[in-house]
Write a protein that holds these residues in place. Structure first.
Motif, short mmCIF file in Angstrom:
data_model
loop_
_atom_site.label_atom_id
_atom_site.label_comp_id
_atom_site.label_asym_id
_atom_site.label_seq_id
_atom_site.Cartn_x
_atom_site.Cartn_y
_atom_site.Cartn_z
N VAL A 77 0.81 -1.05 -0.15
CA VAL A 77 0.00 -0.13 -0.06
C VAL A 77 0.92 1.25 -0.01
O VAL A 77 1.91 1.41 0.81
CB VAL A 77 -0.92 -0.12 1.39
N ALA A 78 0.58 2.24 -0.76
CA ALA A 78 1.49 3.43 -1.18
C ALA A 78 1.59 4.30 0.33
O ALA A 78 0.58 4.36 1.12
CB ALA A 78 0.73 4.41 -2.11
N ALA A 79 2.61 4.91 0.58
CA ALA A 79 2.67 5.59 2.02
C ALA A 79 1.94 7.00 1.87
O ALA A 79 1.66 7.10 2.97
CB ALA A 79 4.28 6.07 1.85
N ASP A 80 1.48 7.55 0.75
CA ASP A 80 0.78 8.64 1.10
C ASP A 80 -0.60 8.33 1.25
O ASP A 80 -1.16 9.02 2.32
CB ASP A 80 0.96 9.59 -0.21
N ARG A 81 -0.91 7.10 0.64
CA ARG A 81 -2.32 6.35 1.23
C ARG A 81 -2.49 6.27 2.79
O ARG A 81 -3.28 6.26 3.17
CB ARG A 81 -2.74 5.50 0.32
N LEU A 82 -1.14 5.49 3.12
CA LEU A 82 -1.06 5.06 4.57
C LEU A 82 -1.10 6.56 5.55
O LEU A 82 -1.74 6.28 6.43
CB LEU A 82 0.11 4.36 4.77
N GLY A 83 -0.45 7.68 4.91
CA GLY A 83 -0.30 8.75 5.78
C GLY A 83 -1.91 9.25 5.82
O GLY A 83 -2.20 9.67 7.10
N ASN A 84 -2.65 9.28 4.94
CA ASN A 84 -4.14 9.86 5.09
C ASN A 84 -4.67 8.98 5.82
O ASN A 84 -5.74 9.45 6.71
CB ASN A 84 -4.61 9.82 3.59
N MET A 85 -4.81 7.71 5.81
CA MET A 85 -5.41 6.49 6.68
C MET A 85 -5.13 6.96 8.30
O MET A 85 -6.08 6.86 9.16
CB MET A 85 -5.19 5.21 6.11
N LEU A 86 -3.79 7.00 8.46
CA LEU A 86 -3.40 7.35 9.75
C LEU A 86 -4.06 8.48 10.29
O LEU A 86 -4.54 8.46 11.21
CB LEU A 86 -2.00 7.20 9.97
#
Length: 100
Positions: A77-86
């Motif tokens: 899973v892409a890091a920017d997507r994970l950042g938004n999820m967090l």
């Protein structure tokens, strides 16, 4: 008499006055004196414990989200997507705690 009252655990019942609880009558002035201060102590202690619990819950939720994000990141899973999820998860947790 005093002996008769102590036999009845401090409660005397008469035809004219009904039940008279001498123990309670002795305690009433002390309870009145202590109740305000005691309530203040309890209120401040409860507020402090709730604040500490909130901090611990937020820390646990953040840690769990980060662990979950690391797992998702290792699965592609892409890091920017994970950042938004967090960010969304942390905001949701904070909102849930503040509104309850």
């Amino acid at each position: 008499t005093y002996k008769a009252v102590t036999r009845r655990d401090g409660v005397y019942t008469s035809q004219s006055a009904g039940a008279v609880d001498f123990n309670q009558e002795l305690c009433d002035p002390m309870e009145k004196e202590f109740s305000t201060e005691w309530q203040s102590v309890l209120d401040s202690t409860i507020r402090r414990l709730l604040a500490e619990s909130e901090t611990k819950i937020l820390a646990l939720a953040t840690s769990a989200c980060q662990s979950f994000a690391q797992s998702l990141g290792s699965n592609g899973v892409a890091a920017d997507r994970l950042g938004n999820m967090l960010n969304t998860a942390n905001r949701s947790t904070t909102t849930a705690l503040k509104t309850s």
